[in-house]
Write an enzyme that holds these catalytic residues in place. Structure first.
Site, PDB file in Angstrom:
ATOM      1  N   SER A 186       0.857  -1.192   0.000  1.00  0.00           N
ATOM      2  CA  SER A 186       0.000   0.000   0.000  1.00  0.00           C
ATOM      3  C   SER A 186       0.890   1.236   0.000  1.00  0.00           C
ATOM      4  O   SER A 186       1.612   1.467  -0.954  1.00  0.00           O
ATOM      5  CB  SER A 186      -0.945  -0.028   1.210  1.00  0.00           C
ATOM      6  OG  SER A 186      -1.794   1.097   1.226  1.00  0.00           O
ATOM      7  N   THR A 187       0.881   2.011   1.087  1.00  0.00           N
ATOM      8  CA  THR A 187       1.652   3.248   1.158  1.00  0.00           C
ATOM      9  C   THR A 187       3.140   2.977   0.939  1.00  0.00           C
ATOM     10  O   THR A 187       3.726   2.152   1.621  1.00  0.00           O
ATOM     11  CB  THR A 187       1.449   3.911   2.524  1.00  0.00           C
ATOM     12  OG1 THR A 187       0.056   3.997   2.800  1.00  0.00           O
ATOM     13  CG2 THR A 187       2.068   5.298   2.552  1.00  0.00           C
ATOM     14  N   HIS A 213      -2.814  -1.038  -3.135  1.00  0.00           N
ATOM     15  CA  HIS A 213      -3.936  -0.137  -2.869  1.00  0.00           C
ATOM     16  C   HIS A 213      -3.755   1.130  -3.697  1.00  0.00           C
ATOM     17  O   HIS A 213      -2.879   1.949  -3.414  1.00  0.00           O
ATOM     18  CB  HIS A 213      -3.995   0.241  -1.386  1.00  0.00           C
ATOM     19  CG  HIS A 213      -4.237  -0.910  -0.471  1.00  0.00           C
ATOM     20  ND1 HIS A 213      -4.021  -0.836   0.888  1.00  0.00           N
ATOM     21  CD2 HIS A 213      -4.686  -2.165  -0.704  1.00  0.00           C
ATOM     22  CE1 HIS A 213      -4.324  -1.986   1.449  1.00  0.00           C
ATOM     23  NE2 HIS A 213      -4.726  -2.812   0.501  1.00  0.00           N
ATOM     24  N   MET A 307       0.120   1.086   5.095  1.00  0.00           N
ATOM     25  CA  MET A 307      -0.578   1.349   6.350  1.00  0.00           C
ATOM     26  C   MET A 307      -1.752   0.391   6.503  1.00  0.00           C
ATOM     27  O   MET A 307      -2.281  -0.135   5.523  1.00  0.00           O
ATOM     28  CB  MET A 307      -1.051   2.797   6.431  1.00  0.00           C
ATOM     29  CG  MET A 307      -2.044   3.235   5.397  1.00  0.00           C
ATOM     30  SD  MET A 307      -2.449   4.989   5.600  1.00  0.00           S
ATOM     31  CE  MET A 307      -3.520   5.253   4.193  1.00  0.00           C
ATOM     32  N   ASP A 310      -4.089  -4.948   6.224  1.00  0.00           N
ATOM     33  CA  ASP A 310      -4.499  -5.807   5.117  1.00  0.00           C
ATOM     34  C   ASP A 310      -3.371  -6.777   4.758  1.00  0.00           C
ATOM     35  O   ASP A 310      -2.214  -6.387   4.658  1.00  0.00           O
ATOM     36  CB  ASP A 310      -4.850  -4.938   3.910  1.00  0.00           C
ATOM     37  CG  ASP A 310      -5.442  -5.732   2.757  1.00  0.00           C
ATOM     38  OD1 ASP A 310      -5.958  -6.837   2.997  1.00  0.00           O
ATOM     39  OD2 ASP A 310      -5.395  -5.227   1.614  1.00  0.00           O
TER      40      ASP A 310
END
Length: 375
Positions: A186-187, A213, A307, A310
């Protein structure tokens, strides 16, 4: 622990949206909006004057656009965290990915309307993003132009300390031959994916599936960029697409990527289900789909920077079914949320610096598997 309010500067050329964003931020505890700017040049002046902790930055603006501002911040204010808040348009897609690679740590989409539901979704996204901003590693570019990270003070979050990390077992044996490599991030993901995939050879004998994401148009731009930068063939996954050796398949936006098996061939399956961990696509559906194929299909799972949590539950399920799970370490992660949650779930076989992930994938993924389930 950071106890002071996160001093935030809003940068957007629309007065209407600056007002909307200010109202959204006012609903989040621990955030103080210290000012606003309507273009890139004004933004740099305000950043120099106000020294905010965080800037929300649009991409398309007069005078200097968001990319120009980011590049200027590398020297002017390298510790300032930047969140891109922009519209999902074709023209913005490539530039948003460029912004992430230039040091912005997250993208939030502007809502298409200003309804109460849209406003609440924006508030929820901002709250999660700003919470993560308190603990991110500030990503800057050194003189070589390569990205590097400097850890910022840790936030008060429930996660294992790196010093306490213990892998659940030894690394996979050299005889382990995965049928698929599955990566969740993600991030900070675009930078991490580039670092992991670029060293891999075109002769990889294992397909790679990725859930990042990111909104749909931006995923397509990311796939195109990775296809240019790496020796692998990178796609946005499509329904029923066979998973081929040396190919990379990214989950499209707004749909989950799963893997199924048809006639002995692994194929991509797109599932339009509910959000998982407030995300769509999400990593857990991909990992759980591979858990359902175990032990016939062997999975090497990788959880990179991001972050939230998940991927942790799915990684634990894969580990219990004979899969192996690799986790990026805290020092090299932009945000150690997803990797840290995977460690906390007891699912990590190895916790590695980002620079050591690609050699491991090459070591196992380049081997030719002759057992059922291989391509």
């Amino acid at each position: 622990m950071n106890t002071h309010a996160l001093r935030t500067l809003i940068v957007d050329d629309s007065m209407v949206f600056r007002t909307f964003l200010r109202r959204c931020l006012s609903e989040i505890d621990g955030v103080e909006v210290v000012g606003a700017a309507a273009d890139g040049k004004a933004a740099l002046r305000r950043i120099e004057e106000l020294k905010p902790d965080l800037v929300t930055l649009d991409i398309e603006m007069p005078h200097l656009d968001g990319i120009d501002v980011l590049n200027a911040l590398h020297d002017q204010s390298p510790d300032t965290r930047v969140v891109i808040v922009t519209s999902e348009t074709v023209s913005n897609a490539g530039r948003a990915v460029e912004a992430l690679e230039a040091g912005a740590f997250e993208i939030i989409l502007k809502p298409r309307a200003a309804s109460s539901e849209d406003r609440q979704e924006m508030v929820d996204q901002l709250r999660a993003c700003l919470q993560a901003a308190r603990s991110i590693s500030v990503v800057t570019k050194g003189k070589s132009g390569k990205l590097r990270s400097r850890a910022s003070p840790p936030a008060s979050v429930d996660r294992p300390r790196q010093a306490d990390v213990v892998a659940i077992s030894s690394p996979p044996p050299l005889s382990f031959r995965p049928d698929v490599i599955a990566i969740g991030t993600s991030t900070g993901g675009p930078q991490a994916l580039s670092a992991v995939l670029t060293p891999l050879p075109a002769s990889m004998r294992t397909p790679i599936v990725i859930t990042q994401h990111m909104p749909g148009l931006f995923i397509r731009s990311l796939a195109e960029r990775l296809d240019r930068e790496t020796q692998l063939t990178c796609h946005v996954a499509e329904e029923g697409m066979p998973l081929l050796a040396g190919h990379v398949y990214l989950a499209p936006g707004n749909v989950h990527l799963e893997v199924n098996r048809v006639g002995g061939i692994l194929k991509a399956s797109l599932v339009d289900g509910p959000k998982v961990h407030h995300c769509k696509p999400a990593v857990d559906p991909m990992f759980f789909s591979l858990r359902r194929l175990a032990p016939t299909v062997r999975t090497l799972a990788v959880v990179l920077t991001g972050m939230g949590s998940d991927g942790a539950a799915g990684a634990a399920a894969l580990a219990s079914a004979g899969g192996f799970v690799i986790v990026q370490d805290e020092a090299s992660s932009t945000v150690w949320g997803m990797p840290g949650a995977t460690v906390k779930a007891g699912a990590a076989h190895q916790v590695l610096p980002l620079s050591e992930v690609a050699p491991l994938l090459n070591q196992y993924g380049a081997q030719i598997s002759t057992e059922r389930g291989a391509r």
